[in-house]
Design an enzyme around this catalytic site. Structure first.
Site, PDB file in Angstrom:
ATOM      1  N   GLN A  78      -1.305   1.511   1.057  1.00 35.21           N
ATOM      2  CA  GLN A  78      -2.216   2.591   0.671  1.00 35.21           C
ATOM      3  C   GLN A  78      -2.749   3.294   1.927  1.00 35.21           C
ATOM      4  OE1 GLN A  78      -2.961   3.499  -2.642  1.00 35.21           O
ATOM      5  NE2 GLN A  78      -3.884   5.258  -1.609  1.00 35.21           N
TER       6      GLN A  78
ATOM      7  N   ASP B 227       7.427   4.600  -1.674  1.00 35.92           N
ATOM      8  CA  ASP B 227       6.730   5.872  -1.407  1.00 35.92           C
ATOM      9  C   ASP B 227       7.697   6.917  -0.863  1.00 35.92           C
ATOM     10  OD1 ASP B 227       4.100   6.247  -2.124  1.00 35.92           O
ATOM     11  OD2 ASP B 227       3.268   5.232  -0.356  1.00 35.92           O
TER      12      ASP B 227
ATOM     13  N   LYS C 246      -2.627   1.546  -9.810  1.00 41.08           N
ATOM     14  CA  LYS C 246      -1.196   1.294  -9.600  1.00 41.08           C
ATOM     15  C   LYS C 246      -0.834  -0.096 -10.124  1.00 41.08           C
ATOM     16  CE  LYS C 246      -0.925   4.500  -5.773  1.00 41.08           C
ATOM     17  NZ  LYS C 246      -1.138   4.745  -4.351  1.00 41.08           N
TER      18      LYS C 246
END
Ligand code: NDP
Length: 300
Positions: free
Chosen positions: A99, A122, A55
């Site tokens: 994460q 997200d 990422k």
């Protein structure tokens, strides 16, 4: 005698990243703004470390700033929430991603709810889920957003199409169904309590499989010509110990019946990170009151 078109998510994602890079160059030139993505990793889970590295690398490749915050596996929830509060306040950070999975002493819901709604790239915050449900300007979860882009690229207008989403998780199934409804599909959501899953699938022109069950959807569950998006990532054991990745769809039989299908790997997977970058760019524009540009994947 394979008949289906193979939907190349890897190539589409690369072209999307090129489009994002061009828009970031423009944003810097016109407004002096460089979008920033912060990724928070708690602990040292090897798979999570790879995801976080990828990422960060892909964010930098598009010209964004990438910030990585690492906390030890023993970090308390209070420490993680303090880290998020700092990122929420930081004007250089437009997107925050924690994460998952998190160590067991930390409640993931509390962490997700602590992220500023406007920086929740997200799209897991309950307020963003609610905005998506009511048709507002939500941050949309990356994986279903990527699936929708592939579907629209393949089929064009989705209005009126019969779609079945297999799986009802908050991160894939539910937002996927909301997005398809927004596109005016007739949507069925199937799950572990659904009776006769095969019959539900056979009615659908679009099948999105997100169940986490290796090769569950067989070719004879599909309507001839259906478009199949396989979200599943399952590792099957192999004698050499490396394992083999398969989706939730039995590719060999499905490819004979479907009109178009995503492979695993190389289908939905690469779209997820590309859409994370897209969401970070969207978040940066919204936070600065700049119209969000329409990002098109670069030409092949
Ligand atoms: P979850 O485990 O959170 O949800 C699975 C869903 O599938 C549940 O709604 C469950 O139903 C349903 N389900 C499970 N077994 C069956 C069955 N036998 N028949 C019908 N429905 C069933 O998974 P996620 O949504 O997080 O992930 C799904 C898959 O997608 C996984 O393989 C995951 O690895 C992959 N994934 C891939 C991503 C990517 O970037 N490509 C990103 C995220 C996930 P119920 O609610 O009734 O229990």
């Amino acid at each position: 005698m394979a008949t289906a078109t193979i939907i190349d998510g890897k190539s589409f994602a690369a072209r999307l990243r090129t489009g994002i890079t061009a828009q970031i160059t423009q944003l810097k030139a016109d407004h002096g703004i460089t979008p920033g993505l912060a990724v928070v990793l708690v602990g040292e889970d090897p798979a999570s470390q790879i995801y976080v590295r990828n990422k960060g690398r892909q964010a930098r490749e598009t010209g964004m700033n990438s910030f990585e915050q690492r906390l030890p596996v023993t970090a308390s929830q209070t420490e993680l929430l303090a880290c998020i509060a700092g990122l929420n306040q930081d004007p250089a950070v437009n997107g925050i991603l924690v994460q998952l999975p998190l160590p067991k002493q930390i409640n993931p819901e509390a962490v997700i709810e602590a992220i500023a709604v406007s920086k929740d790239v997200d799209g897991f915050h309950p307020l963003n889920a609610g905005l998506l449900a009511v048709g507002g300007a939500a941050m949309v979860p990356c994986t279903p957003l990527g699936c929708l882009m592939l579907l629209k690229d393949q089929l064009g207008d989705l209005a009126g199409k019969r779609a079945v989403v297999l799986g009802r998780s908050n991160i894939v199934g539910k937002p996927m169904a909301a997005l398809l409804l927004r596109e005016h599909c007739t949507v069925t959501m199937a799950h572990s309590r659904t009776r006769d899953l095969a019959a539900e699938c056979r009615r659908a022109e679009i099948v999105v499989a997100a169940v986490g069950r290796p090769e569950m959807v067989k070719g004879d569950w599909l309507q001839p010509g259906a478009t199949v998006i396989d979200v599943g990532i399952n590792r099957l054991p192999t004698p050499d110990g490396k394992g083999r990745l398969v989706g939730d769809v039995e590719f060999a039989s499905a490819v004979e019946v479907a009109g178009a299908i995503t492979p695993v790997p190389g289908g939905v997977g690469p779209m997820t990170i590309a859409c994370l970058l897209l969401n970070t760019l969207t978040a940066a524009c919204r936070q600065h009151g700049i119209p969000v540009p329409e990002i098109k994947p670069a030409a092949e």
